[in-house]
Scaffold this active site. Structure first.
Site, short mmCIF file in Angstrom:
data_model
loop_
_atom_site.label_atom_id
_atom_site.label_comp_id
_atom_site.label_asym_id
_atom_site.label_seq_id
_atom_site.Cartn_x
_atom_site.Cartn_y
_atom_site.Cartn_z
N HIS A 268 0.88 -1.18 0.00
CA HIS A 268 0.00 0.00 0.00
C HIS A 268 0.91 1.23 0.00
CE1 HIS A 268 -3.49 2.35 0.51
NE2 HIS A 268 -3.83 2.09 1.75
N HIS A 307 -1.97 -1.71 -10.05
CA HIS A 307 -2.92 -1.11 -9.12
C HIS A 307 -4.21 -1.91 -9.17
CE1 HIS A 307 -5.28 1.90 -7.05
NE2 HIS A 307 -4.14 2.42 -6.68
N ASP A 363 3.16 5.74 -6.62
CA ASP A 363 4.37 5.55 -5.84
C ASP A 363 5.63 5.45 -6.69
OD1 ASP A 363 3.32 5.59 -3.29
OD2 ASP A 363 2.54 3.56 -3.53
N1 ACO Z 1 5.08 -6.48 -10.98
C1 ACO Z 1 4.96 -7.66 -11.63
N2 ACO Z 1 3.82 -8.32 -11.74
C2 ACO Z 1 2.74 -7.79 -11.17
C3 ACO Z 1 2.78 -6.56 -10.46
C4 ACO Z 1 4.01 -5.90 -10.39
N3 ACO Z 1 4.13 -4.75 -9.75
N4 ACO Z 1 1.54 -6.27 -9.99
C5 ACO Z 1 0.75 -7.28 -10.38
N5 ACO Z 1 1.47 -8.19 -11.09
C6 ACO Z 1 0.95 -9.40 -11.74
C7 ACO Z 1 0.54 -10.45 -10.70
O1 ACO Z 1 1.61 -11.31 -10.38
C8 ACO Z 1 -0.58 -11.15 -11.43
O2 ACO Z 1 0.01 -11.98 -12.43
P1 ACO Z 1 -0.66 -13.40 -12.77
O3 ACO Z 1 -1.99 -13.08 -13.36
O4 ACO Z 1 0.30 -14.02 -13.72
O5 ACO Z 1 -0.76 -14.15 -11.47
C9 ACO Z 1 -1.28 -10.02 -12.18
O6 ACO Z 1 -0.26 -9.04 -12.41
C10 ACO Z 1 -2.44 -9.41 -11.43
O7 ACO Z 1 -1.97 -8.94 -10.18
P2 ACO Z 1 -2.80 -9.00 -8.84
O8 ACO Z 1 -1.85 -9.32 -7.72
O9 ACO Z 1 -4.02 -9.84 -9.00
O10 ACO Z 1 -3.27 -7.51 -8.72
P3 ACO Z 1 -3.90 -6.87 -7.44
O11 ACO Z 1 -4.96 -5.94 -7.92
O12 ACO Z 1 -4.31 -7.89 -6.44
O13 ACO Z 1 -2.67 -6.08 -6.81
C11 ACO Z 1 -1.13 -4.40 -6.28
C12 ACO Z 1 -2.48 -4.73 -6.92
C13 ACO Z 1 -1.10 -4.93 -4.83
C14 ACO Z 1 -0.95 -2.89 -6.22
C15 ACO Z 1 0.00 -5.07 -7.12
O14 ACO Z 1 -0.04 -4.58 -8.44
C16 ACO Z 1 1.38 -4.85 -6.50
O15 ACO Z 1 1.77 -5.59 -5.59
N6 ACO Z 1 2.16 -3.81 -7.02
C17 ACO Z 1 3.45 -3.52 -6.45
C18 ACO Z 1 3.29 -2.76 -5.15
C19 ACO Z 1 2.84 -1.33 -5.36
O16 ACO Z 1 3.36 -0.61 -6.19
N7 ACO Z 1 1.84 -0.93 -4.55
C20 ACO Z 1 1.34 0.44 -4.59
C21 ACO Z 1 -0.09 0.48 -4.96
S1 ACO Z 1 -0.64 2.15 -5.06
C22 ACO Z 1 -1.00 2.57 -3.47
O17 ACO Z 1 -1.32 1.76 -2.61
C23 ACO Z 1 -0.90 3.95 -3.14
#
Ligand code: ACO
Length: 430
Positions: A268, A307, A363
């Site tokens: 987050h 996101h 971020d």
């Molecule tokens: N890098 C690589 N792969 C990713 C990333 C990433 N940053 N984010 C998602 N994916 C992939 C997942 O592994 C998944 O792949 P799959 O379908 O092969 O299993 C697919 O994309 C979908 O991802 P989910 O985890 O289902 O997406 P979710 O909506 O649950 O997660 C989140 C969103 C938590 C923000 C995620 O994208 C993440 O962890 N990003 C990195 C952390 C980050 O930057 N967080 C800040 C968010 S903004 C904020 O809170 C202010």
């Protein structure tokens, strides 16, 4: 036949039900009538992590994740970032309309006159170890304000509520700045009521022996814009915590501390700190392709990318990129920017990221600006928590005034044992 409704046939019983559609949702409680018999509890919905569940109705922030739209109370985020100050936007979020000139003067005056914290709270902060994480200090100190203002538990008294809102918005920069000074071992600097919100924060962070602190106006404006961009983001993880804890009628200091705890997580608000660590780990532009290949092979995530709701460029990321340019003209370029730009360029052309609609989020660039402004990565989430306090409070207030809201209490699907006989310890084996 009702048009705005679902017709459901339960194949178990052949019974049919008409479930009204309300603002593109069905009410989960309408499913409870779907039963196999008198003993049946009725149908529930199952939605871990709230992927497709609206937990409230809200008039504060609108996001269209596919189109990359973010609006506060109907106003596009880019217009607010360009034309408003953070405190003007805070007023808008909390009260629904942009303030008139006199309303704004009163509002600023109220916030400014609540920036001091008690000396006992200051001493409370002094008790942390020299290397305590600023976010841990921030969360604990905000929670500790609950003991200083016991009347704050009268959450149904609008006047009391407004008083706590002034206090929280006024005091979070002071607490944030003190956590920073504490980590450096410098004396705390008292707020200066002559200064604007961001300038005063900079004063409390960086004033040394000069009699009056003068903030660089470009950097103060960039910080104010960052505050605007982070002020609210509808029902994200920490806001959901604010509403959930608030639904039990805990006081706003404790609710805000709980929300800030959620924000501290690396998935987050902690992500920008992780972005900086990631950029440091990559080290140079030429190592970006190998780093991306490693991520695609399933080793970790590209921090600052992806996101839950934006499946397009995060509109805040665009404004931050613009603000970064302004800051770098004053501070000189941050060498990490080159790596970040290369990471973004390659990721946006890569099938893995395109297919999953992974774009830079807020971020991705905020950490780079914060670093250029002189902050250590440990402070980044605290910088996020200051403006988000406004969003949390707006959502908290809306929740308390919503007659449909009750104490938040989800259901579960129980997967454990059926009832079984207790086994005394001597019969449990070795
Ligand atoms: N890098 C690589 N792969 C990713 C990333 C990433 N940053 N984010 C998602 N994916 C992939 C997942 O592994 C998944 O792949 P799959 O379908 O092969 O299993 C697919 O994309 C979908 O991802 P989910 O985890 O289902 O997406 P979710 O909506 O649950 O997660 C989140 C969103 C938590 C923000 C995620 O994208 C993440 O962890 N990003 C990195 C952390 C980050 O930057 N967080 C800040 C968010 S903004 C904020 O809170 C202010």
């Amino acid at each position: 036949m009702e048009k705005n409704a679902l017709n459901i046939v339960d194949e178990r019983t052949q019974a049919s039900y008409v479930i009204p559609i309300y603002k593109r949702t069905v009410r989960a409680m309408d499913l409870r009538q779907i039963k196999t018999g008198a003993e049946d509890f009725g149908l529930m919905t199952y939605d871990p992590a709230f992927l497709n569940t609206a937990s409230c109705q809200s008039a504060i922030t609108y996001i269209d994740g596919d189109k990359g739209i973010l609006r506060y109370r109907g106003y596009p985020i880019d217009q607010l970032a360009e034309k408003c100050t953070f405190l003007e936007v805070a007023y808008l979020l909390l009260f629904g309309e942009l303030p008139t000139e006199s309303q704004l003067i009163d509002w600023i005056d109220n916030i400014t006159h609540h920036t001091m914290i008690h000396e006992t709270t200051k001493r409370f902060l002094e008790g942390f170890r020299y290397n305590a994480h600023p976010m841990g200090m921030f969360i604990s100190t905000v929670a500790a304000l609950s003991t200083v203002y016991p009347e704050s538990r009268n959450v149904h008294d609008a006047e009391v509520r407004l008083h706590q809102i002034h206090r929280l918005i006024g005091k979070v920069p002071t607490i944030a700045a003190y956590t920073y000074r504490h980590s450096l071992g410098f004396p705390y600097v008292y707020p200066d009521n002559d200064l604007g919100y961001a300038e005063n924060f900079m004063n409390m962070l960086w004033k040394m022996v000069e009699p009056k602190y003068h903030a660089n106006p470009v950097l103060a404006r960039a910080l104010d814009i960052l505050f605007i961009l982070h002020a609210d983001h509808e029902q994200n993880c920490s806001t959901n915590v604010m509403r959930a804890v608030g639904s039990a009628q805990a006081d706003p200091f404790l609710c805000t501390a709980a929300a800030a705890a959620a924000l501290s997580g690396p998935l987050h608000g902690g992500a920008n700190e992780e972005v900086l660590r990631m950029l440091a780990e990559i080290g140079s532009k030429d190592r970006v392709p190998a780093y991306i290949a490693n991520i695609k092979a399933g080793h970790g995530k590209l921090m600052g990318f992806g996101h839950r709701v934006y499946k397009n460029y995060d509109p805040r990321a665009k404004i931050i990129k613009w603000a970064a340019d302004q800051v770098f003209q004053t501070t000189g370029k941050n060498p990490k920017l080159e790596i970040a730009l290369e990471l973004e360029r390659i990721a946006l052309e890569d099938d893995y990221f395109i297919k999953r609609k992974l774009y830079p989020n807020v971020d991705f660039y905020s950490g780079i600006i914060y670093q250029a402004l002189g902050f250590k990565p440990e402070m980044f989430t605290v910088l996020f928590a200051i403006p988000r306090t406004v969003g949390w409070l707006a959502q908290w207030q809306e929740m308390l005034e919503d007659p449909e809201q009750k104490i938040a209490r989800p259901r579960q699907i129980y997967t454990g044992h059926d009832a079984r006989e207790f086994v005394p310890i001597e019969k449990r084996g070795v």
